[in-house]
Design an enzyme around this catalytic site. Structure first.
Site, PDB file in Angstrom:
ATOM      1  N   ASP A   1      45.431  36.914  47.890  1.00 27.51           N
ATOM      2  CA  ASP A   1      44.761  38.062  47.274  1.00 27.51           C
ATOM      3  C   ASP A   1      45.750  39.206  47.292  1.00 27.51           C
ATOM      4  O   ASP A   1      46.178  39.653  48.349  1.00 27.51           O
ATOM      5  CB  ASP A   1      43.500  38.397  48.075  1.00 27.51           C
ATOM      6  CG  ASP A   1      42.928  39.778  47.767  1.00 27.51           C
ATOM      7  OD1 ASP A   1      43.241  40.338  46.701  1.00 27.51           O
ATOM      8  OD2 ASP A   1      42.155  40.296  48.599  1.00 27.51           O
TER       9      ASP A   1
ATOM     10  N   GLU B   1      42.876  41.429  42.567  1.00 31.62           N
ATOM     11  CA  GLU B   1      41.958  41.448  43.704  1.00 31.62           C
ATOM     12  C   GLU B   1      40.526  41.712  43.258  1.00 31.62           C
ATOM     13  O   GLU B   1      39.587  41.034  43.701  1.00 31.62           O
ATOM     14  CB  GLU B   1      42.377  42.500  44.723  1.00 31.62           C
ATOM     15  CG  GLU B   1      41.416  42.549  45.912  1.00 31.62           C
ATOM     16  CD  GLU B   1      41.873  43.471  47.030  1.00 31.62           C
ATOM     17  OE1 GLU B   1      41.697  43.083  48.197  1.00 31.62           O
ATOM     18  OE2 GLU B   1      42.389  44.564  46.743  1.00 31.62           O
ATOM     19  N   GLU B   2      40.348  42.698  42.388  1.00 27.34           N
ATOM     20  CA  GLU B   2      38.994  43.061  41.964  1.00 27.34           C
ATOM     21  C   GLU B   2      38.310  41.909  41.234  1.00 27.34           C
ATOM     22  O   GLU B   2      37.115  41.658  41.432  1.00 27.34           O
ATOM     23  CB  GLU B   2      39.045  44.307  41.080  1.00 27.34           C
ATOM     24  CG  GLU B   2      39.396  45.584  41.810  1.00 27.34           C
ATOM     25  CD  GLU B   2      40.899  45.821  41.950  1.00 27.34           C
ATOM     26  OE1 GLU B   2      41.293  46.852  42.510  1.00 27.34           O
ATOM     27  OE2 GLU B   2      41.671  44.959  41.494  1.00 27.34           O
TER      28      GLU B   2
END
Length: 566
Positions: free
Chosen positions: A265, A283-284
């Protein structure tokens, strides 16, 4: 109730009240939630506007006196009353919202059961929900049902926020998610919320029964007995560990890899980054398609340079297309990942944060060291700390080729059987069998059989352009840094997804050449340091790959079967 200290550490972070050893909602909150659970015919909650009014009432009953901005109300109304179809809205208010209200009513009992059983899941290892400080290693196991209840709290914006700033915790309520939808509408933001609401639809119709673990990994800044400490530059320079195999993928995505690797991540130092705001990059997106990851934001504060976060078991619920502004929810995802003996899916995600906007300073030695150590912190397996200690500090600078492999297998067999009798160095549970089974299988195993046993936990790394893109890192340097860290962590391979970035078009050729010449971690590190020194001092403006290859013997390069790089 057991684990009172764990619960005490969560004081000010959970919306429920603890008194006399029991957890409960205030009576007014119970009444509001019961009313909401009856469905729209009784509660009259059949629109985004009415939903937000109900949320505000529950917040008031919890003495959450900070009023949410009007744009939050407008965001709920925009999504539920305009952006989704009437059929979707009817299903949401008729089925999902009442189910979530009922789930919230069960939250106190879910938490009490969790704390009562936390000491029995891994004997001798603390696994209860608790605040894990910035330099505090530890692991938390949560059932998927408890995670669903906690995420329902976030959806209803019920988590108190007064203590979060002082504890360096990211915000976890969903108010900013809906506020951003209204104030700065984008289709990507709409589709992020679609992923979240789809998750709630899924768990409302069929609650998953597994577990997810959240582990804070810390490399001690000072040397400690039976622990791998934060390496200095000399450590990397003198390492004799062979480089692990390097596999380049010009297409595909980290989350779709099928080799059971630890998936990176590209994290913000605050776990989740802008997942609950306007962010929509690597990541989001991962936090939207695997929403259970969001719960880590509740109790894991920002990461310092010697910290990483490993999450095992998060289920994927959504498919998607696109990236950033082109991100779109594309439907349901049925996660077919196998589960381990702890009922976690064998999806392993490691959150590591890179330097943000490093510019030329990324070529300075202390920043090279920072990035390499950060990746190493994420990639190393805490259950092998004794093995690391032996190989790295006693033999690591002397081992070569077959001698390394022989010593690794022999040491790993002895290590595994001994480690299970002495847990002093790790809380990691990255093992496929329970302790008794491991002891039965490993004690007395001949060296020649060690490698076949070790195959079960030879978990590689799946990564890509970590710290590049919006963070501004050098993709060529970052790819080498992650290779060094994965190799030093004794990972058996690294899968590198380039996402088509032009500067990495020669990565496969360069990695093939380096591997064909048997370089060690120390040798590649020293070349990277020399290049970075020249780059920082403006003695070269070439990328690392073009800088490296012209200094090599062209004839030897061709003999290795790898074409010259133009």
């Amino acid at each position: 109730m057991e684990n009172r200290e764990d619960l005490k550490s969560m004081q000010g972070l959970l919306p429920v009240v603890e008194r006399g050893g029991s957890l409960f909602w205030p009576s007014r909150a119970v009444e509001a939630l019961k009313f909401l659970s009856l469905g729209p015919h009784q509660s009259k909650v059949s629109s985004g506007e009415a939903l937000f009014a109900a949320i505000s009432d529950i917040r008031t009953s919890l003495s959450l006196h900070r009023p949410l901005p009007p744009s939050v109300s407008e965001g709920y109304a925009l999504y539920f009353d305009e952006l989704i179809s009437r059929a979707e809205a009817a299903s949401c208010f008729g089925e999902v919202v009442p189910e979530l209200a009922g789930l919230l009513l069960r939250l106190p009992s879910l938490l009490e059961t969790h704390y009562r059983n936390a000491d029995t899941l891994l004997p001798g290892v603390e696994t209860g929900l608790r605040f894990l400080g910035s330099q505090e290693p530890g692991i938390v196991f949560l059932s998927q049902e408890l995670i669903a209840a906690l995420l329902a709290c976030a959806f209803f914006c019920l988590f108190p926020e007064n203590e979060r700033g002082a504890k360096y915790l990211p915000l976890i309520n969903f108010d900013h998610l809906f506020e951003s939808l209204y104030e700065n509408y984008t289709e990507a933001q709409e589709h992020k919320i679609k992923c979240i609401t789809h998750y709630f639809e899924r768990i409302s119709s069929c609650m998953p029964t597994g577990y997810v673990s959240f582990e804070r990994k810390v490399l001690p800044l000072e040397k400690q007995l039976l622990n791998v400490s934060y390496p200095n530059a000399e450590f990397w320079s003198k390492s004799g560990i062979p480089l692990c195999p390097f596999e380049v993928h010009g297409s595909g995505f980290i989350e779709d890899q099928s080799k059971g690797a630890l998936e990176v991540d590209f994290a913000n130092k605050f776990l989740g980054g802008g997942a609950l705001n306007r962010g929509c990059v690597q990541e989001e997106i991962r936090f939207m398609i695997n929403p259970e990851l969001i719960v880590g934001m509740l109790f894991l504060p920002c990461m310092e340079d010697n910290v990483a976060i490993e999450i095992v078991g998060a289920e994927r619920f959504s498919d998607y297309t696109g990236y950033a502004s082109s991100f779109r929810f594309s439907g349901d995802h049925v996660d077919k990942m196998k589960v381990d003996s702890f009922r976690r899916r064998k999806t392993r995600i490691i959150a590591i944060d890179a330097l943000c906007s490093p510019g030329m300073r990324q070529y300075k030695l202390n920043y090279l060291r920072r990035e390499t150590n950060k990746a190493f912190c994420g990639f190393y397996d805490q259950s092998k700390c004794n093995l690391y200690e032996r190989l790295f500090h006693n033999q690591g600078t002397e081992l070569e080729g077959s001698k390394f492999k022989h010593d690794y297998n022999a040491s790993n067999t002895v290590f595994k059987s001994n480690h299970l009798l002495d847990e002093s160095c790790s809380t990691s549970v990255e093992i496929e069998m329970r302790e008794e089974e491991c002891i039965d299988q490993l004690v007395g195993v001949p060296e020649e059989q060690a490698s076949s046993i070790n195959d079960e936990d030879k978990i590689g790394i799946a990564t890509g352009n970590w710290g590049c893109g919006a963070f501004g890192g050098d993709p060529e340097v970052k790819s080498i840094i992650q290779w060094l860290a994965a190799s030093q962590a004794l990972r058996p391979f690294i899968l590198y997804f380039t996402f088509g970035i032009e500067s990495l078009q020669n990565l496969e050729r360069v990695s093939h050449w380096i591997l064909s010449h048997g370089w060690t971690v120390g040798e590649l590190w020293n070349m990277l340091v020399e290049y970075s020194n020249q780059r920082y001092n403006k003695e070269t403006n070439l990328g690392f790959f073009k800088w490296l290859l012209p200094s090599l013997n062209a004839y030897e390069l061709n003999m290795s079967g790898v074409p010259d790089v133009p």
